[in-house]
Design a protein around this motif. Structure first.
Motif, PDB file in Angstrom:
ATOM      1  N   SER A  27      -6.161   7.684   1.531  1.00 46.01           N
ATOM      2  CA  SER A  27      -6.028   6.603   0.563  1.00 46.01           C
ATOM      3  C   SER A  27      -5.783   7.119  -0.851  1.00 46.01           C
ATOM      4  N   THR A  28      -5.929   8.399  -1.068  1.00 46.22           N
ATOM      5  CA  THR A  28      -5.669   8.938  -2.399  1.00 46.22           C
ATOM      6  C   THR A  28      -4.187   9.233  -2.535  1.00 46.22           C
ATOM      7  N   PRO A  29      -3.602   8.882  -3.708  1.00 50.18           N
ATOM      8  CA  PRO A  29      -2.171   9.096  -3.863  1.00 50.18           C
ATOM      9  C   PRO A  29      -1.834  10.573  -3.962  1.00 50.18           C
ATOM     10  N   THR A  30      -0.765  10.938  -3.298  1.00 53.44           N
ATOM     11  CA  THR A  30      -0.245  12.298  -3.379  1.00 53.44           C
ATOM     12  C   THR A  30       1.225  12.214  -3.737  1.00 53.44           C
ATOM     13  N   THR A  31       1.847  13.359  -3.879  1.00 53.18           N
ATOM     14  CA  THR A  31       3.257  13.376  -4.211  1.00 53.18           C
ATOM     15  C   THR A  31       4.049  12.657  -3.135  1.00 53.18           C
ATOM     16  N   SER A  38       3.683  -0.803  -8.461  1.00 51.84           N
ATOM     17  CA  SER A  38       5.097  -0.641  -8.806  1.00 51.84           C
ATOM     18  C   SER A  38       5.795   0.129  -7.699  1.00 51.84           C
ATOM     19  N   SER A  39       7.088   0.327  -7.853  1.00 55.73           N
ATOM     20  CA  SER A  39       7.841   1.039  -6.826  1.00 55.73           C
ATOM     21  C   SER A  39       8.045   2.506  -7.173  1.00 55.73           C
ATOM     22  N   THR A  40       7.358   3.007  -8.194  1.00 54.22           N
ATOM     23  CA  THR A  40       7.528   4.404  -8.585  1.00 54.22           C
ATOM     24  C   THR A  40       6.556   5.280  -7.819  1.00 54.22           C
ATOM     25  N   PRO A  41       6.989   6.445  -7.365  1.00 51.29           N
ATOM     26  CA  PRO A  41       6.072   7.343  -6.664  1.00 51.29           C
ATOM     27  C   PRO A  41       5.047   7.929  -7.622  1.00 51.29           C
ATOM     28  N   VAL A  42       3.885   8.243  -7.089  1.00 53.62           N
ATOM     29  CA  VAL A  42       2.817   8.829  -7.888  1.00 53.62           C
ATOM     30  C   VAL A  42       2.975  10.347  -7.850  1.00 53.62           C
ATOM     31  N   VAL A  43       3.054  10.964  -9.026  1.00 52.19           N
ATOM     32  CA  VAL A  43       3.184  12.413  -9.130  1.00 52.19           C
ATOM     33  C   VAL A  43       1.938  12.927  -9.834  1.00 52.19           C
ATOM     34  N   ALA A 156       6.458  11.360 -13.236  1.00 48.73           N
ATOM     35  CA  ALA A 156       5.437  12.197 -13.877  1.00 48.73           C
ATOM     36  C   ALA A 156       5.155  11.742 -15.299  1.00 48.73           C
ATOM     37  N   SER A 157       6.170  11.196 -15.968  1.00 50.02           N
ATOM     38  CA  SER A 157       5.977  10.734 -17.344  1.00 50.02           C
ATOM     39  C   SER A 157       5.374   9.336 -17.385  1.00 50.02           C
ATOM     40  N   ARG A 158       5.099   8.781 -16.227  1.00 52.39           N
ATOM     41  CA  ARG A 158       4.521   7.442 -16.095  1.00 52.39           C
ATOM     42  C   ARG A 158       5.432   6.387 -16.735  1.00 52.39           C
ATOM     43  N   GLY A 159       6.758   6.577 -16.561  1.00 49.76           N
ATOM     44  CA  GLY A 159       7.725   5.601 -17.039  1.00 49.76           C
ATOM     45  C   GLY A 159       8.183   5.804 -18.470  1.00 49.76           C
TER      46      GLY A 159
END
Length: 171
Positions: A27-31, A38-43, A156-159
């Motif tokens: 359940s923890t976000p990874t690359t 949102s539709s952006t991947p978590v880095v 990575a820049s969070r948008g």
């Protein structure tokens, strides 16, 4: 398999997600995971952008060529053995790191930190590397960043740095 009708109480039962039961998904976000909001991947930060590891193959090939040259005349061409060593150090050194505070750029000779508040945009010259445009018009080279890296850089820049691929797909 039996079909269910809209009046059937079994139709209201939530079905578990499909996929491998033993996939090890957490359940923890990874690359590569997508933020549910949102539709952006978590880095995960800090995100480090380095030169392609295949570049070390070029270092090895340079060493073989320098070895052949220095073998011809060690007294006159022995200095060529230093070139692959220096190139290998350079490949290991240059990088761009994205943090919560901004960008940390490690170039050939110095390291520089750029806060998000100073960054106005990116410039993609026809020849050469990507440059960060700062307030006041100053341009800073971002090593190991290419146009293909923009989705990961944007995540990575969070948008703070927009993703042109997502903008093109959206509209």
């Amino acid at each position: 398999m039996a079909e269910t009708s809209p009046d059937d109480p079994a139709a209201d039962v939530e079905k578990p997600p499909t996929g491998d039961a033993g996939s090890g998904a957490s359940s923890t976000p990874t690359t590569g995971d997508v933020d549910p909001d949102s539709s952006t991947p978590v880095v995960p930060l800090p995100a480090v952008f380095r030169l392609n590891p295949l570049t070390y193959f070029a270092v090895a090939m340079m060493f073989i060529a320098a070895l052949a040259l220095s073998g011809a005349s060690l007294a006159y061409l022995g200095w060529t053995l230093l070139l692959p060593v220096l190139f290998g150090i350079w490949v290991a050194r240059v990088r761009t790191v994205v943090t919560d505070e901004g960008l940390r750029v490690r170039g050939t000779w110095r390291t520089r930190s750029i806060g998000w508040d100073r960054l106005e945009g990116l410039q993609f010259p026809r020849w050469g590397s990507v440059r960060a445009v700062l307030d006041g018009g100053e341009r800073v080279r971002l090593p190991a960043i290419a146009f293909r890296d923009l989705p990961r850089l944007s995540a990575a820049s969070r948008g703070r740095i927009p993703d042109p691929y997502a903008a093109a797909a959206a509209g």
